[in-house]
Scaffold this active site. Structure first.
Site, PDB file in Angstrom:
ATOM      1  N   ARG A   1      12.041   0.817   4.278  1.00 58.95           N
ATOM      2  CA  ARG A   1      10.716   1.509   3.802  1.00 58.95           C
ATOM      3  C   ARG A   1      10.541   1.228   2.543  1.00 58.95           C
ATOM      4  O   ARG A   1      11.011   0.484   1.823  1.00 58.95           O
ATOM      5  CB  ARG A   1      10.795   2.877   3.940  1.00 58.95           C
ATOM      6  CG  ARG A   1      12.351   3.760   3.660  1.00 58.95           C
ATOM      7  CD  ARG A   1      12.669   3.882   2.519  1.00 58.95           C
ATOM      8  NE  ARG A   1      11.729   4.224   1.465  1.00 58.95           N
ATOM      9  CZ  ARG A   1      11.873   3.907   0.080  1.00 58.95           C
ATOM     10  NH1 ARG A   1      12.683   3.092  -0.390  1.00 58.95           N
ATOM     11  NH2 ARG A   1      10.835   4.301  -0.512  1.00 58.95           N
ATOM     12  N   GLY A   2       9.322   1.639   1.945  1.00 61.79           N
ATOM     13  CA  GLY A   2       8.622   1.050   0.889  1.00 61.79           C
ATOM     14  C   GLY A   2       7.596   0.088   1.084  1.00 61.79           C
ATOM     15  O   GLY A   2       8.053  -0.909   2.166  1.00 61.79           O
ATOM     16  N   ALA A   3       6.460   0.272   0.555  1.00 61.88           N
ATOM     17  CA  ALA A   3       5.318  -0.810   1.054  1.00 61.88           C
ATOM     18  C   ALA A   3       5.441  -2.424   0.964  1.00 61.88           C
ATOM     19  O   ALA A   3       5.519  -2.847   1.883  1.00 61.88           O
ATOM     20  CB  ALA A   3       4.296  -0.591   0.065  1.00 61.88           C
TER      21      ALA A   3
ATOM     22  N   ARG B   1       3.845   1.417  11.116  1.00 64.85           N
ATOM     23  CA  ARG B   1       3.403   2.613  10.079  1.00 64.85           C
ATOM     24  C   ARG B   1       1.849   2.302   9.730  1.00 64.85           C
ATOM     25  O   ARG B   1       1.707   1.071   9.418  1.00 64.85           O
ATOM     26  CB  ARG B   1       4.298   2.479   9.002  1.00 64.85           C
ATOM     27  CG  ARG B   1       5.826   3.073   9.270  1.00 64.85           C
ATOM     28  CD  ARG B   1       6.580   3.405   8.000  1.00 64.85           C
ATOM     29  NE  ARG B   1       6.331   4.645   7.541  1.00 64.85           N
ATOM     30  CZ  ARG B   1       6.742   4.953   6.477  1.00 64.85           C
ATOM     31  NH1 ARG B   1       7.760   4.222   5.401  1.00 64.85           N
ATOM     32  NH2 ARG B   1       6.416   6.197   5.901  1.00 64.85           N
TER      33      ARG B   1
ATOM     34  N   GLN C   1      13.700  10.169  -1.042  1.00 65.15           N
ATOM     35  CA  GLN C   1      13.718   8.956  -1.418  1.00 65.15           C
ATOM     36  C   GLN C   1      14.414   8.877  -2.870  1.00 65.15           C
ATOM     37  O   GLN C   1      14.784   8.109  -3.457  1.00 65.15           O
ATOM     38  CB  GLN C   1      12.664   8.267  -1.196  1.00 65.15           C
ATOM     39  CG  GLN C   1      12.248   7.885   0.253  1.00 65.15           C
ATOM     40  CD  GLN C   1      11.177   9.027   0.881  1.00 65.15           C
ATOM     41  OE1 GLN C   1      11.185  10.051   0.509  1.00 65.15           O
ATOM     42  NE2 GLN C   1      10.579   8.669   1.684  1.00 65.15           N
TER      43      GLN C   1
ATOM     44  N   ASP D   1       1.070   2.719  -1.915  1.00 67.61           N
ATOM     45  CA  ASP D   1       1.068   2.285  -0.627  1.00 67.61           C
ATOM     46  C   ASP D   1      -0.219   1.538  -0.056  1.00 67.61           C
ATOM     47  O   ASP D   1      -0.178   0.629   0.704  1.00 67.61           O
ATOM     48  CB  ASP D   1       1.357   3.295   0.576  1.00 67.61           C
ATOM     49  CG  ASP D   1       2.736   3.670   0.431  1.00 67.61           C
ATOM     50  OD1 ASP D   1       3.414   4.183  -0.379  1.00 67.61           O
ATOM     51  OD2 ASP D   1       3.636   2.915   1.071  1.00 67.61           O
TER      52      ASP D   1
ATOM     53  N   ASN E   1       0.046   7.369  -1.825  1.00 70.97           N
ATOM     54  CA  ASN E   1       1.383   7.283  -2.357  1.00 70.97           C
ATOM     55  C   ASN E   1       2.149   8.261  -1.700  1.00 70.97           C
ATOM     56  O   ASN E   1       1.387   9.236  -0.947  1.00 70.97           O
ATOM     57  CB  ASN E   1       1.656   7.000  -3.857  1.00 70.97           C
ATOM     58  CG  ASN E   1       3.025   6.559  -4.063  1.00 70.97           C
ATOM     59  OD1 ASN E   1       3.597   5.504  -3.476  1.00 70.97           O
ATOM     60  ND2 ASN E   1       3.660   7.248  -4.849  1.00 70.97           N
ATOM     61  N   LYS E   2       3.364   8.264  -1.866  1.00 70.14           N
ATOM     62  CA  LYS E   2       4.268   9.368  -1.156  1.00 70.14           C
ATOM     63  C   LYS E   2       3.651  10.711  -1.317  1.00 70.14           C
ATOM     64  O   LYS E   2       3.306  11.021  -2.534  1.00 70.14           O
ATOM     65  CB  LYS E   2       5.763   9.042  -1.756  1.00 70.14           C
ATOM     66  CG  LYS E   2       6.696  10.183  -1.236  1.00 70.14           C
ATOM     67  CD  LYS E   2       6.871  10.255   0.400  1.00 70.14           C
ATOM     68  CE  LYS E   2       7.100   8.897   0.952  1.00 70.14           C
ATOM     69  NZ  LYS E   2       6.894   8.997   2.389  1.00 70.14           N
TER      70      LYS E   2
HETATM   71  O1  MRU Z   1       7.886   6.701   3.241  1.00 72.84           O
HETATM   72  P1  MRU Z   1       8.260   5.479   2.253  1.00 72.84           P
HETATM   73  O2  MRU Z   1       9.562   5.729   1.540  1.00 72.84           O
HETATM   74  O3  MRU Z   1       8.155   4.227   2.779  1.00 72.84           O
HETATM   75  O4  MRU Z   1       6.933   5.737   0.932  1.00 72.84           O
HETATM   76  C1  MRU Z   1       7.369   4.804  -0.110  1.00 72.84           C
HETATM   77  C2  MRU Z   1       6.438   5.033  -1.131  1.00 72.84           C
HETATM   78  O5  MRU Z   1       5.483   6.022  -1.038  1.00 72.84           O
HETATM   79  C3  MRU Z   1       6.469   4.156  -2.305  1.00 72.84           C
HETATM   80  O6  MRU Z   1       6.090   4.842  -3.408  1.00 72.84           O
HETATM   81  C4  MRU Z   1       5.432   2.891  -2.265  1.00 72.84           C
HETATM   82  O7  MRU Z   1       5.665   2.299  -0.868  1.00 72.84           O
HETATM   83  C5  MRU Z   1       5.762   2.034  -3.177  1.00 72.84           C
HETATM   84  S1  MRU Z   1       7.072   1.144  -3.133  1.00 72.84           S
HETATM   85  C6  MRU Z   1       7.280   0.181  -4.252  1.00 72.84           C
END
Ligand code: MRU
Length: 356
Positions: free
Chosen positions: A47-49, A90, A197, A238, A248-249
């Site tokens: 996970r993470g963009a 996603r 996270q 994201d 973002n999250k």
């Molecule tokens: O749902 P996730 O854990 O994939 O969400 C991640 C985030 O929101 C991060 O802040 C974003 O992807 C940036 S990661 C460098």
């Protein structure tokens, strides 16, 4: 030194660190089928963009490598099918679509006239995406240095470190590079409900790196700003719309509001691959809604009574007016973002062409 890789190509397979198991267990999984990679993205093994972008690119490399196609037309058709499956994993992080489009553009090159050449080109593009991500993240960290005071209390949301990228990280990478450059930083990490996270992943990373940090519950950020004092907030992204609105999250928006109320600078850190100029404002960014189970249970422990509805928004949009600046690998964008972001995107494209 980062002692782990969230994502690694090992010649015949894609190896992913199973982020669902951290911090209790460090388990690596190997994938040879792109459908399983799509599922791993959906289930948040990875996970993470930026990390899901690179994983999807390697998913296409797997689709090409394990295909029985006898000619380039047939292989291109199979790649299209794989791309559709991966695109459906996603919805919010644009890096996923960016990486898939980039690999597919490479695969469409009419100069690729044999199956082997096409396979190799797809893998080369996935490798290039992964390598560029590491370079971009380091550059983000160094570009941010002037914004980080020599002694800084920094508030961070979610996980944006080496786990969320191919290595180094974006917002967490800024904290890491500032620390490695001798700044006295202390990170306050939002635990980031519901998947934690911040407490599971960001704390795990900073622990290994020996970077001072404290985990707080999400609702504590305003209180921490008012009582302990925070010098800056830095978060990842994201998807960043053309006007600077940033997805973002979930919880990022609340954090931005608290930062605004306390006069704390609020920075977004992201590679230019997270900027989506085709989307005018945050209203047009698709926001993922995930399973209620993520909220109602932790493992087998039930947290919400049966029959109480829950709504599990995975992301929110922070309006650009609450964002002090957006830090990218090619420079820092300040408002008005409608003007500054296209310039940075153009600069990044130019630099990429220079590298080819
Ligand atoms: O749902 P996730 O854990 O994939 O969400 C991640 C985030 O929101 C991060 O802040 C974003 O992807 C940036 S990661 C460098």
């Amino acid at each position: 030194m980062t002692t782990f890789r969230s994502i690694e190509w090992i010649g015949h397979a894609l190896k992913l660190l199973d982020q669902r198991k951290l911090p209790a267990e460090t388990v690596y999984l190997e994938f040879t089928d792109y459908r399983d990679v799509a599922d791993a993205i959906r289930q948040m093994v990875v996970r993470g963009a930026p990390a899901i972008g690179a994983a999807a690119a390697y998913g296409l490399a797997l689709a090409a490598m394990y295909s029985d196609a006898q000619d380039v037309q047939a292989l291109r058709r199979e790649l299209e099918e794989a791309a559709d499956v991966l695109r459906n994993s996603r919805p919010t992080a644009v890096n996923l679509f960016w990486a898939i489009d980039r690999v597919m553009k490479r695969a469409a090159d009419p100069g690729l006239t044999t199956v082997d050449a096409l396979r190799q080109a797809v893998l080369d593009e996935a490798n290039a995406i992964a390598e560029e991500d590491i370079r971009a993240n380091k550059a983000i960290g160094f570009n941010a240095l002037p914004l980080v005071p020599d002694e800084a209390k920094i508030l961070h949301h979610c996980n944006t470190g080496s786990l969320a990228t191919v290595d180094y990280g974006t917002a967490l990478g800024i904290i890491r590079i500032a620390y490695e450059q001798g700044k006295k930083v202390h990170a306050y990490l939002d635990e980031t409900r519901p998947r934690l996270q911040g407490s599971r992943l960001s704390a795990w990373e900073l622990n290994q790196l020996g970077i001072p940090h404290t985990v707080i519950v999400d609702g504590a950020s305003g209180h921490v700003m008012r009582t302990i004092g925070i010098d800056l907030v830095v978060v990842g992204a994201d998807r960043i719309a053309a006007n600077g609105d940033t997805a973002n999250k979930i919880g990022t928006y609340n954090l931005a509001l608290a930062a605004h109320a306390h006069g704390v600078p609020f920075y977004v850190a992201a590679p230019t691959s997270t900027i989506d100029l085709s989307v005018k404002s945050g209203d047009d960014i698709p926001i993922e809604i995930r399973s209620p189970r993520e909220m109602t249970h932790i493992g087998d422990i039930q947290l919400v009574p049966d029959g109480s509805p829950v709504l599990n928004f995975a992301f929110d949009v922070t309006p650009a007016k609450y964002i002090t600046a957006i830090i990218t690998e090619v420079g820092i964008a300040y408002p008005p973002f409608e003007e500054s972001l296209p310039k940075l995107v153009a600069k990044a494209e130019e630099e990429r062409r220079g590298h080819d």
